[in-house]
Write a protein that holds these residues in place. Structure first.
Motif, PDB file in Angstrom:
ATOM      1  N   TRP A  35       0.847  -1.185   0.000  1.00  0.00           N
ATOM      2  CA  TRP A  35       0.000   0.000   0.000  1.00  0.00           C
ATOM      3  C   TRP A  35       0.886   1.241   0.000  1.00  0.00           C
ATOM      4  O   TRP A  35       1.886   1.296   0.705  1.00  0.00           O
ATOM      5  CB  TRP A  35      -0.868   0.063   1.255  1.00  0.00           C
ATOM      6  N   LYS A  38      -1.119   7.179   0.018  1.00  0.00           N
ATOM      7  CA  LYS A  38      -2.527   7.370  -0.338  1.00  0.00           C
ATOM      8  C   LYS A  38      -3.027   6.026  -0.857  1.00  0.00           C
ATOM      9  O   LYS A  38      -2.982   5.737  -2.049  1.00  0.00           O
ATOM     10  CB  LYS A  38      -2.668   8.457  -1.390  1.00  0.00           C
ATOM     11  N   LEU A  40      -5.767   4.246  -1.483  1.00  0.00           N
ATOM     12  CA  LEU A  40      -6.723   3.957  -2.546  1.00  0.00           C
ATOM     13  C   LEU A  40      -6.117   4.197  -3.918  1.00  0.00           C
ATOM     14  O   LEU A  40      -6.422   3.490  -4.877  1.00  0.00           O
ATOM     15  CB  LEU A  40      -7.985   4.811  -2.371  1.00  0.00           C
ATOM     16  N   ARG A  41      -5.253   5.190  -4.016  1.00  0.00           N
ATOM     17  CA  ARG A  41      -4.649   5.519  -5.312  1.00  0.00           C
ATOM     18  C   ARG A  41      -3.333   4.787  -5.548  1.00  0.00           C
ATOM     19  O   ARG A  41      -2.856   4.732  -6.684  1.00  0.00           O
ATOM     20  CB  ARG A  41      -4.398   7.031  -5.408  1.00  0.00           C
ATOM     21  N   GLU A  42      -2.745   4.242  -4.491  1.00  0.00           N
ATOM     22  CA  GLU A  42      -1.394   3.692  -4.594  1.00  0.00           C
ATOM     23  C   GLU A  42      -1.342   2.269  -4.051  1.00  0.00           C
ATOM     24  O   GLU A  42      -0.554   1.956  -3.159  1.00  0.00           O
ATOM     25  CB  GLU A  42      -0.408   4.585  -3.842  1.00  0.00           C
ATOM     26  N   ALA A  47      -8.360   1.361 -11.501  1.00  0.00           N
ATOM     27  CA  ALA A  47      -8.567   2.809 -11.416  1.00  0.00           C
ATOM     28  C   ALA A  47     -10.035   3.164 -11.205  1.00  0.00           C
ATOM     29  O   ALA A  47     -10.357   4.086 -10.431  1.00  0.00           O
ATOM     30  CB  ALA A  47      -8.035   3.483 -12.675  1.00  0.00           C
ATOM     31  N   ALA A  50     -10.928   2.429  -7.555  1.00  0.00           N
ATOM     32  CA  ALA A  50     -10.335   3.443  -6.680  1.00  0.00           C
ATOM     33  C   ALA A  50     -11.123   4.744  -6.746  1.00  0.00           C
ATOM     34  O   ALA A  50     -11.338   5.406  -5.719  1.00  0.00           O
ATOM     35  CB  ALA A  50      -8.877   3.673  -7.065  1.00  0.00           C
ATOM     36  N   ALA A  51     -11.558   5.131  -7.953  1.00  0.00           N
ATOM     37  CA  ALA A  51     -12.339   6.356  -8.102  1.00  0.00           C
ATOM     38  C   ALA A  51     -13.680   6.244  -7.382  1.00  0.00           C
ATOM     39  O   ALA A  51     -14.131   7.189  -6.720  1.00  0.00           O
ATOM     40  CB  ALA A  51     -12.545   6.673  -9.580  1.00  0.00           C
ATOM     41  N   GLY A  54     -12.953   6.295  -3.559  1.00  0.00           N
ATOM     42  CA  GLY A  54     -12.483   7.599  -3.123  1.00  0.00           C
ATOM     43  C   GLY A  54     -13.540   8.679  -3.166  1.00  0.00           C
ATOM     44  O   GLY A  54     -13.406   9.708  -2.491  1.00  0.00           O
TER      45      GLY A  54
END
Length: 306
Positions: A35, A38, A40-42, A47, A50-51, A54
């Motif tokens: 992890w 960040k 959720l983004r990493e 994608a 994650a969007a 988030g």
């Protein structure tokens, strides 16, 4: 280790009461592997997933509890995350289930996290998982994200490992519970009780107390979903009365000056006047370059209707 945020906080005698997360709805998404800061983004999440995760905060209904999304993984599961079909993931949702702060927890197994894209974002933000089944038993969520704060990894992973030996089904590593300086930190579900300054020995003892229905006051930060003043007031009243049963104290309401509490079902009412002031500035985490002054709370208790 003397310059770690945990060591500096302990040396300053900082009180961890009132520092549990304020969110009342939790969505826990299994994502093994590394992890980033960040998460959720990493973390190799698809994608679009994650969007979705988030952006759930924008779908919280007016007046409803805020939602917090966490990634989780089993202790000891290393290596890159598989993001494709057939990866197999657990998704857990927790939402308020009535007075007393206890949460209702549901579990959903999916072959691919993209299955979450078929869910209504408003439902996810409210802690509703279509097709999920109720989850019975405890959950121990230990913050271990070293990219967010090194103390979480150094102190959290040994705690997660020892808990997993005793409660393998209940124990998960997670990405961020706040309060890095109180590592190792843990969120217990369904109670919402948040613990801090744990080590492997105290974590085992504390979780055994929670499983038995008792609050381990010495390591409790507060109950997630409550305002900081209510968390502080509950702990102060419990210490004043020597009450440790999970359901023995309920927050009835809050106002600008304090908190009203009830002892037992339909029992005595108390009012806790809470005043807050800035404390001594200190690093909130090892990555902070600017010390912050965390609030210091003072509580005055008085019985109501005496």
């Amino acid at each position: 280790m003397t310059d770690r945020c945990t060591a500096l906080s302990a040396a300053a005698g900082e009180d961890q009461a009132g520092t549990a997360p304020g969110e009342g709805v939790w969505l826990l998404v299994e994502q093994p592997g590394p992890w980033g800061r960040k998460a959720l983004r990493e973390s190799d999440l698809p994608a679009d997933v994650a969007a979705l995760l988030g952006g759930l905060g924008a779908h919280v209904a007016p007046g409803a509890p805020d939602v917090r999304v966490q990634l989780v993984r089993r202790p000891g599961r290393a290596g890159p995350a598989a993001a494709g079909v057939g990866a197999g993931r657990t998704v857990l949702a927790a939402r308020p289930s009535g007075p007393g702060g206890t949460l209702a927890v549901a579990r959903l197994e999916v072959d691919d996290l993209r299955a979450l894209l078929d869910h209504d974002p408003a439902d996810l933000a409210a802690g509703h998982l279509a097709g999920a089944t109720p989850y019975e038993g405890p959950l121990w969520l230990v913050c271990t994200n070293g990219r967010r704060d090194v103390c979480c990894a150094e102190l959290g992973r040994p705690v997660a490992a020892v808990l997993a030996e005793r409660w393998p089904a209940a124990t998960w590593e997670t990405t961020h519970l706040g309060g890095h300086r109180f590592s190792a930190t843990l969120l217990a579900l369904p109670t919402g009780v948040t613990l801090g300054r744990l080590d492997p020995v105290t974590a085992l003892a504390a979780c055994a107390e929670l499983e038995a229905g008792r609050l381990p006051l010495d390591v409790t930060r507060g109950r997630a979903g409550l305002p900081a003043t209510a968390q502080v007031a509950e702990l102060a009243l419990r210490r004043h009365l020597g009450v440790t049963g999970i359901g023995d104290v309920t927050v009835v309401g809050t106002d600008e000056g304090g908190v009203e509490l009830e002892v037992g079902a339909g029992g005595a009412r108390w009012y806790a006047a809470v005043t807050s002031r800035p404390g001594v500035p200190s690093p909130a985490s090892c990555g902070d370059t600017k010390p912050k002054a965390a609030p210091v709370h003072e509580v005055e208790l008085r019985p109501l209707g005496a």
